[in-house]
Design a protein around this motif. Structure first.
Motif, PDB file in Angstrom:
ATOM      1  N   VAL A  47      25.966  17.482  25.960  1.00 34.55           N
ATOM      2  CA  VAL A  47      27.107  16.713  25.462  1.00 34.55           C
ATOM      3  C   VAL A  47      26.700  15.963  24.192  1.00 34.55           C
ATOM      4  O   VAL A  47      27.431  15.948  23.200  1.00 34.55           O
ATOM      5  CB  VAL A  47      27.634  15.729  26.539  1.00 34.55           C
ATOM      6  CG1 VAL A  47      28.591  14.711  25.944  1.00 34.55           C
ATOM      7  CG2 VAL A  47      28.301  16.491  27.667  1.00 34.55           C
ATOM      8  N   GLY A  48      25.529  15.361  24.224  1.00 39.59           N
ATOM      9  CA  GLY A  48      25.031  14.649  23.046  1.00 39.59           C
ATOM     10  C   GLY A  48      24.846  15.579  21.856  1.00 39.59           C
ATOM     11  O   GLY A  48      25.164  15.216  20.720  1.00 39.59           O
ATOM     12  N   GLU A  49      24.332  16.776  22.122  1.00 34.99           N
ATOM     13  CA  GLU A  49      24.164  17.753  21.042  1.00 34.99           C
ATOM     14  C   GLU A  49      25.517  18.157  20.466  1.00 34.99           C
ATOM     15  O   GLU A  49      25.656  18.290  19.247  1.00 34.99           O
ATOM     16  CB  GLU A  49      23.413  18.981  21.551  1.00 34.99           C
ATOM     17  CG  GLU A  49      21.942  18.726  21.816  1.00 34.99           C
ATOM     18  CD  GLU A  49      21.218  19.921  22.407  1.00 34.99           C
ATOM     19  OE1 GLU A  49      21.821  21.018  22.529  1.00 34.99           O
ATOM     20  OE2 GLU A  49      20.035  19.758  22.746  1.00 34.99           O
ATOM     21  N   ALA A  50      26.514  18.339  21.333  1.00 32.21           N
ATOM     22  CA  ALA A  50      27.854  18.701  20.860  1.00 32.21           C
ATOM     23  C   ALA A  50      28.436  17.583  20.001  1.00 32.21           C
ATOM     24  O   ALA A  50      29.066  17.844  18.974  1.00 32.21           O
ATOM     25  CB  ALA A  50      28.764  19.002  22.048  1.00 32.21           C
ATOM     26  N   LYS A  51      28.218  16.345  20.421  1.00 27.35           N
ATOM     27  CA  LYS A  51      28.696  15.207  19.626  1.00 27.35           C
ATOM     28  C   LYS A  51      28.030  15.196  18.255  1.00 27.35           C
ATOM     29  O   LYS A  51      28.684  14.947  17.240  1.00 27.35           O
ATOM     30  CB  LYS A  51      28.397  13.887  20.337  1.00 27.35           C
ATOM     31  CG  LYS A  51      29.273  13.599  21.526  1.00 27.35           C
ATOM     32  CD  LYS A  51      28.865  12.259  22.123  1.00 27.35           C
ATOM     33  CE  LYS A  51      29.619  11.888  23.347  1.00 27.35           C
ATOM     34  NZ  LYS A  51      29.163  10.581  23.894  1.00 27.35           N
ATOM     35  N   ASP A  52      26.732  15.458  18.224  1.00 31.76           N
ATOM     36  CA  ASP A  52      26.013  15.490  16.954  1.00 31.76           C
ATOM     37  C   ASP A  52      26.562  16.587  16.048  1.00 31.76           C
ATOM     38  O   ASP A  52      26.770  16.370  14.849  1.00 31.76           O
ATOM     39  CB  ASP A  52      24.512  15.709  17.173  1.00 31.76           C
ATOM     40  CG  ASP A  52      23.786  14.464  17.628  1.00 31.76           C
ATOM     41  OD1 ASP A  52      24.321  13.346  17.440  1.00 31.76           O
ATOM     42  OD2 ASP A  52      22.670  14.603  18.170  1.00 31.76           O
ATOM     43  N   HIS A  53      26.793  17.763  16.610  1.00 38.44           N
ATOM     44  CA  HIS A  53      27.320  18.876  15.810  1.00 38.44           C
ATOM     45  C   HIS A  53      28.723  18.553  15.283  1.00 38.44           C
ATOM     46  O   HIS A  53      29.042  18.857  14.131  1.00 38.44           O
ATOM     47  CB  HIS A  53      27.337  20.177  16.611  1.00 38.44           C
ATOM     48  CG  HIS A  53      25.981  20.730  16.884  1.00 38.44           C
ATOM     49  ND1 HIS A  53      25.094  21.093  15.897  1.00 38.44           N
ATOM     50  CD2 HIS A  53      25.330  20.987  18.055  1.00 38.44           C
ATOM     51  CE1 HIS A  53      23.968  21.534  16.425  1.00 38.44           C
ATOM     52  NE2 HIS A  53      24.092  21.483  17.750  1.00 38.44           N
ATOM     53  N   ALA A  54      29.535  17.948  16.129  1.00 35.61           N
ATOM     54  CA  ALA A  54      30.891  17.588  15.710  1.00 35.61           C
ATOM     55  C   ALA A  54      30.839  16.532  14.598  1.00 35.61           C
ATOM     56  O   ALA A  54      31.564  16.628  13.609  1.00 35.61           O
ATOM     57  CB  ALA A  54      31.693  17.061  16.897  1.00 35.61           C
ATOM     58  N   ARG A  55      29.976  15.558  14.753  1.00 36.73           N
ATOM     59  CA  ARG A  55      29.825  14.511  13.739  1.00 36.73           C
ATOM     60  C   ARG A  55      29.342  15.110  12.421  1.00 36.73           C
ATOM     61  O   ARG A  55      29.849  14.768  11.352  1.00 36.73           O
ATOM     62  CB  ARG A  55      28.870  13.433  14.245  1.00 36.73           C
ATOM     63  CG  ARG A  55      28.811  12.197  13.419  1.00 36.73           C
ATOM     64  CD  ARG A  55      27.934  11.070  14.002  1.00 36.73           C
ATOM     65  NE  ARG A  55      27.040  11.413  15.076  1.00 36.73           N
ATOM     66  CZ  ARG A  55      27.237  11.096  16.364  1.00 36.73           C
ATOM     67  NH1 ARG A  55      28.304  10.430  16.728  1.00 36.73           N
ATOM     68  NH2 ARG A  55      26.365  11.446  17.280  1.00 36.73           N
TER      69      ARG A  55
END
Length: 62
Positions: A47-55
């Motif tokens: 989830v954290g990785e997805a947030k980073d990619h989205a950001r």
């Protein structure tokens, strides 16, 4: 780096240790708890990785 990535990785490590302790002591319950915690940590890290990619996508970074 998102906090979920860090917390998730920490949960994975903690779960791995707990799982190993369960195997050493022969406690199936502790082993299962460790596996579950490791799985939850992996999800949280992802989830954290997805947030980073989205950001990064919003900011225009590759």
């Amino acid at each position: 780096m998102d906090n979920d990535r860090i917390k998730g990785a920490a949960k994975e490590v903690k779960g791995s240790i707990k799982e190993a302790a369960g195997k050493v002591t022969g406690s199936r319950r502790t082993e299962a708890e460790g596996q579950a915690e490791k799985g939850m940590g992996k999800v949280q890290r992802n989830v954290g990785e997805a947030k980073d990619h989205a950001r990064d996508a919003v900011k225009g970074k590759p």
